[in-house]
Design a protein around this motif. Sequence first.
Motif, PDB file in Angstrom:
ATOM      1  N   ILE A   1      62.768   9.736  15.206  1.00 15.82           N
ATOM      2  CA  ILE A   1      61.549   8.887  15.090  1.00 15.82           C
ATOM      3  C   ILE A   1      60.829   8.618  16.420  1.00 15.82           C
ATOM      4  O   ILE A   1      59.614   8.641  16.641  1.00 15.82           O
ATOM      5  N   SER A   2      61.714   8.321  17.430  1.00 18.24           N
ATOM      6  CA  SER A   2      61.273   8.182  18.645  1.00 18.24           C
ATOM      7  C   SER A   2      60.603   9.380  19.248  1.00 18.24           C
ATOM      8  O   SER A   2      59.399   9.175  19.818  1.00 18.24           O
ATOM      9  N   TYR A   3      61.219  10.637  18.941  1.00 15.33           N
ATOM     10  CA  TYR A   3      60.650  11.791  19.408  1.00 15.33           C
ATOM     11  C   TYR A   3      59.113  11.840  18.898  1.00 15.33           C
ATOM     12  O   TYR A   3      58.205  12.184  19.537  1.00 15.33           O
ATOM     13  N   GLU A   4      58.954  11.603  17.411  1.00 16.81           N
ATOM     14  CA  GLU A   4      57.434  11.629  16.742  1.00 16.81           C
ATOM     15  C   GLU A   4      56.515  10.610  17.430  1.00 16.81           C
ATOM     16  O   GLU A   4      55.533  10.886  17.467  1.00 16.81           O
ATOM     17  N   ALA A   5      57.060   9.640  17.409  1.00 17.96           N
ATOM     18  CA  ALA A   5      56.345   8.394  18.232  1.00 17.96           C
ATOM     19  C   ALA A   5      55.719   8.893  19.533  1.00 17.96           C
ATOM     20  O   ALA A   5      54.506   8.728  19.882  1.00 17.96           O
ATOM     21  N   ILE A   6      56.534   9.362  20.475  1.00 20.74           N
ATOM     22  CA  ILE A   6      56.070   9.685  21.692  1.00 20.74           C
ATOM     23  C   ILE A   6      55.297  10.997  21.516  1.00 20.74           C
ATOM     24  O   ILE A   6      53.992  10.908  22.001  1.00 20.74           O
ATOM     25  N   LYS A   7      55.325  11.872  20.774  1.00 18.52           N
ATOM     26  CA  LYS A   7      54.525  13.161  20.368  1.00 18.52           C
ATOM     27  C   LYS A   7      53.220  12.647  19.971  1.00 18.52           C
ATOM     28  O   LYS A   7      52.307  13.184  20.325  1.00 18.52           O
ATOM     29  N   ILE A   8      52.983  11.794  19.142  1.00 17.46           N
ATOM     30  CA  ILE A   8      51.588  11.551  18.591  1.00 17.46           C
ATOM     31  C   ILE A   8      50.829  10.403  19.502  1.00 17.46           C
ATOM     32  O   ILE A   8      49.910   9.991  19.132  1.00 17.46           O
ATOM     33  N   SER A   9      51.712  10.070  20.686  1.00 14.34           N
ATOM     34  CA  SER A   9      50.978   8.858  21.402  1.00 14.34           C
ATOM     35  C   SER A   9      50.409   9.431  22.772  1.00 14.34           C
ATOM     36  O   SER A   9      50.375  10.327  23.077  1.00 14.34           O
ATOM     37  N   SER A  10      49.933   8.297  23.323  1.00 11.05           N
ATOM     38  CA  SER A  10      49.380   8.858  24.853  1.00 11.05           C
ATOM     39  C   SER A  10      50.284   9.095  25.700  1.00 11.05           C
ATOM     40  O   SER A  10      50.352   9.612  26.654  1.00 11.05           O
ATOM     41  N   GLY A  11      51.568   8.899  25.380  1.00 10.31           N
ATOM     42  CA  GLY A  11      52.932   9.235  26.218  1.00 10.31           C
ATOM     43  C   GLY A  11      53.227  10.723  26.201  1.00 10.31           C
ATOM     44  O   GLY A  11      54.372  11.063  26.658  1.00 10.31           O
ATOM     45  N   THR A  12      52.737  11.377  25.200  1.00  8.92           N
ATOM     46  CA  THR A  12      53.047  12.919  24.972  1.00  8.92           C
ATOM     47  C   THR A  12      52.821  13.712  26.142  1.00  8.92           C
ATOM     48  O   THR A  12      52.053  13.318  27.188  1.00  8.92           O
ATOM     49  N   SER A  13      53.672  14.924  26.328  1.00  9.69           N
ATOM     50  CA  SER A  13      53.323  15.859  27.256  1.00  9.69           C
ATOM     51  C   SER A  13      54.132  17.354  26.744  1.00  9.69           C
ATOM     52  O   SER A  13      54.696  17.284  25.751  1.00  9.69           O
ATOM     53  N   PHE A  14      53.376  18.346  27.414  1.00  4.56           N
ATOM     54  CA  PHE A  14      54.095  19.571  27.131  1.00  4.56           C
ATOM     55  C   PHE A  14      55.629  19.563  27.055  1.00  4.56           C
ATOM     56  O   PHE A  14      56.487  20.191  26.408  1.00  4.56           O
ATOM     57  N   VAL A  15      55.994  18.901  28.286  1.00  2.00           N
ATOM     58  CA  VAL A  15      57.590  18.824  28.531  1.00  2.00           C
ATOM     59  C   VAL A  15      58.131  18.017  27.180  1.00  2.00           C
ATOM     60  O   VAL A  15      59.425  18.413  27.024  1.00  2.00           O
ATOM     61  N   HIS A  16      57.574  17.064  26.911  1.00  2.00           N
ATOM     62  CA  HIS A  16      58.132  16.174  25.928  1.00  2.00           C
ATOM     63  C   HIS A  16      58.262  17.048  24.450  1.00  2.00           C
ATOM     64  O   HIS A  16      59.249  17.131  23.740  1.00  2.00           O
ATOM     65  N   GLU A  17      57.120  17.971  24.297  1.00  2.00           N
ATOM     66  CA  GLU A  17      57.187  18.526  23.062  1.00  2.00           C
ATOM     67  C   GLU A  17      57.865  19.656  22.969  1.00  2.00           C
ATOM     68  O   GLU A  17      58.154  20.585  21.793  1.00  2.00           O
ATOM     69  N   THR A  18      58.383  20.230  24.043  1.00  2.00           N
ATOM     70  CA  THR A  18      59.349  21.265  24.299  1.00  2.00           C
ATOM     71  C   THR A  18      60.958  20.979  24.498  1.00  2.00           C
ATOM     72  O   THR A  18      61.832  20.971  23.625  1.00  2.00           O
ATOM     73  N   GLU A  19      60.834  20.447  25.758  1.00  2.00           N
ATOM     74  CA  GLU A  19      62.191  20.029  26.525  1.00  2.00           C
ATOM     75  C   GLU A  19      62.921  19.102  25.430  1.00  2.00           C
ATOM     76  O   GLU A  19      64.192  18.984  25.384  1.00  2.00           O
ATOM     77  N   SER A  20      62.221  17.977  25.216  1.00  2.00           N
ATOM     78  CA  SER A  20      62.701  16.885  24.311  1.00  2.00           C
ATOM     79  C   SER A  20      63.550  17.559  23.178  1.00  2.00           C
ATOM     80  O   SER A  20      64.701  17.041  22.801  1.00  2.00           O
ATOM     81  N   GLN A  21      62.996  18.677  22.695  1.00  2.00           N
ATOM     82  CA  GLN A  21      63.474  19.167  21.395  1.00  2.00           C
ATOM     83  C   GLN A  21      65.001  19.807  21.584  1.00  2.00           C
ATOM     84  O   GLN A  21      65.915  19.599  20.924  1.00  2.00           O
ATOM     85  N   VAL A  22      64.949  20.419  22.638  1.00  2.00           N
ATOM     86  CA  VAL A  22      66.342  21.250  23.152  1.00  2.00           C
ATOM     87  C   VAL A  22      67.241  20.044  23.707  1.00  2.00           C
ATOM     88  O   VAL A  22      68.348  20.322  23.436  1.00  2.00           O
ATOM     89  N   ILE A  23      66.982  19.069  24.154  1.00  2.00           N
ATOM     90  CA  ILE A  23      67.784  17.863  24.584  1.00  2.00           C
ATOM     91  C   ILE A  23      68.331  17.152  23.315  1.00  2.00           C
ATOM     92  O   ILE A  23      69.613  17.106  23.302  1.00  2.00           O
ATOM     93  N   LEU A  24      67.595  16.878  22.454  1.00  2.00           N
ATOM     94  CA  LEU A  24      68.027  16.414  21.003  1.00  2.00           C
ATOM     95  C   LEU A  24      68.923  17.128  20.287  1.00  2.00           C
ATOM     96  O   LEU A  24      69.618  16.776  19.468  1.00  2.00           O
ATOM     97  N   ASN A  25      68.701  18.620  20.374  1.00  2.00           N
ATOM     98  CA  ASN A  25      69.436  19.409  19.634  1.00  2.00           C
ATOM     99  C   ASN A  25      70.859  19.371  20.364  1.00  2.00           C
ATOM    100  O   ASN A  25      71.859  19.554  19.726  1.00  2.00           O
ATOM    101  N   GLY A  26      71.020  19.183  21.816  1.00  2.00           N
ATOM    102  CA  GLY A  26      72.441  19.040  22.475  1.00  2.00           C
ATOM    103  C   GLY A  26      72.501  20.606  23.037  1.00  2.00           C
ATOM    104  O   GLY A  26      73.407  20.510  24.056  1.00  2.00           O
ATOM    105  N   SER A  27      71.584  21.646  22.683  1.00  2.00           N
ATOM    106  CA  SER A  27      71.797  22.964  23.335  1.00  2.00           C
ATOM    107  C   SER A  27      71.345  22.763  25.075  1.00  2.00           C
ATOM    108  O   SER A  27      72.019  23.396  25.945  1.00  2.00           O
ATOM    109  N   ARG A  28      70.016  22.117  25.273  1.00  2.00           N
ATOM    110  CA  ARG A  28      69.628  21.604  26.573  1.00  2.00           C
ATOM    111  C   ARG A  28      69.102  23.276  26.941  1.00  2.00           C
ATOM    112  O   ARG A  28      69.012  23.236  28.563  1.00  2.00           O
ATOM    113  N   ASP A  29      69.062  24.124  26.207  1.00  2.00           N
ATOM    114  CA  ASP A  29      68.670  25.551  26.697  1.00  2.00           C
ATOM    115  C   ASP A  29      67.139  25.781  26.822  1.00  2.00           C
ATOM    116  O   ASP A  29      66.594  26.074  26.040  1.00  2.00           O
ATOM    117  N   ILE A  30      66.700  25.618  27.820  1.00  2.00           N
ATOM    118  CA  ILE A  30      65.354  25.933  28.152  1.00  2.00           C
ATOM    119  C   ILE A  30      64.959  27.133  29.214  1.00  2.00           C
ATOM    120  O   ILE A  30      63.775  27.430  29.814  1.00  2.00           O
TER     121      ILE A  30
END
Length: 324
Positions: free
Chosen positions: A200-229
């Motif tokens: 939910i936190s990821y989606e809240a940031i994504k649809i808000s003024s706090g989003t960024s390209f880095v959040h919409e990409t790197e946050s996903q692999v952080i949350l997956n656990g692979s951390r592979d960018i």
Amino acid sequence: MRVGFIGLGNVGGKLAGSILRNGYELVVHDLEESLIQEFTRKGATKGGSPKTMAQTCDVVITCLPSPAACAAVVEGPNGILEGIGPGTIWAEMSTTDANEVKRLAGLVIAKGGEAIECPVSGGCHRAATGNISIFAGCTRPTFDKALPFLTVLGRRVLHTGDIGSASILKVVTNYLATANLVSVAEALVTCKAAGMDLGISYEAIKISSGTSFVHETESQVILNGSRDISFTMDLVSKDIGLFQAIAETHEVPLEVSPLLNQIFKDGINRFGPRELSPNIIKRLEEATGLKIEAPGFPSEMHDDEPEEPGYEVVPKGPQTLAAE
């Protein structure tokens, strides 16, 4: 057009793939023989030395990990300078020092060749599909000559001005991406500590003024656990160090940049220079005892945009606005 490509690493290999996929004659070179073989199996030709490639190709592209590596390929024994001449373009796609690329470009031009710096931005997943953005620093005639192959390598191509301008803008954008990464790490750890659901936190940031390209990409692999960018801490440290050096040269009293450099030096000391850059979050995971992972996120990023022909980005300005 016969295109030579030197440097088939994480980014270079994907860019070279776009050249081959779009029907250009591709000649490749790398210190890793296995990477050369991977491309020759797909139809590329093994290039031999940089000198030979400069003698036999219309354009020679370098995409290398450091300014020192690029200098060795350009002006070292059997380097590009020994083979380049009139009608041949050297295209530098590495993230490098602006003064160094200007120096090497001057040597190439003195031999009768043409030079363009064209670093890319947008992530390895977009480099793989030809949808990455390109900054191009060079004379306008060289830009016009290079544009056909640049629009194969990338979707959005911006002529930034003279040699050196693209390198400055590239490290500026990488600095901003690093600041985004560190702030995203702090935000996700704080959400977890406060008991928030991380999906939910990821989606809240994504649809808000706090989003960024880095959040919409790197946050996903952080949350997956692979951390592979496909990017490592030593490369981040190099890039933000170049940004800091530019600011110091021009006597800009930065406050955030020195702290980011310190954070990544600490990350390298703890986890090693080749640790994946999103794992800078491990500093906070270790400090809090929290694991910042959530189900449903991908292990790596894939570009979901179809590959489309590239185009020149024309900046907004008085002439552009008047024409509209």
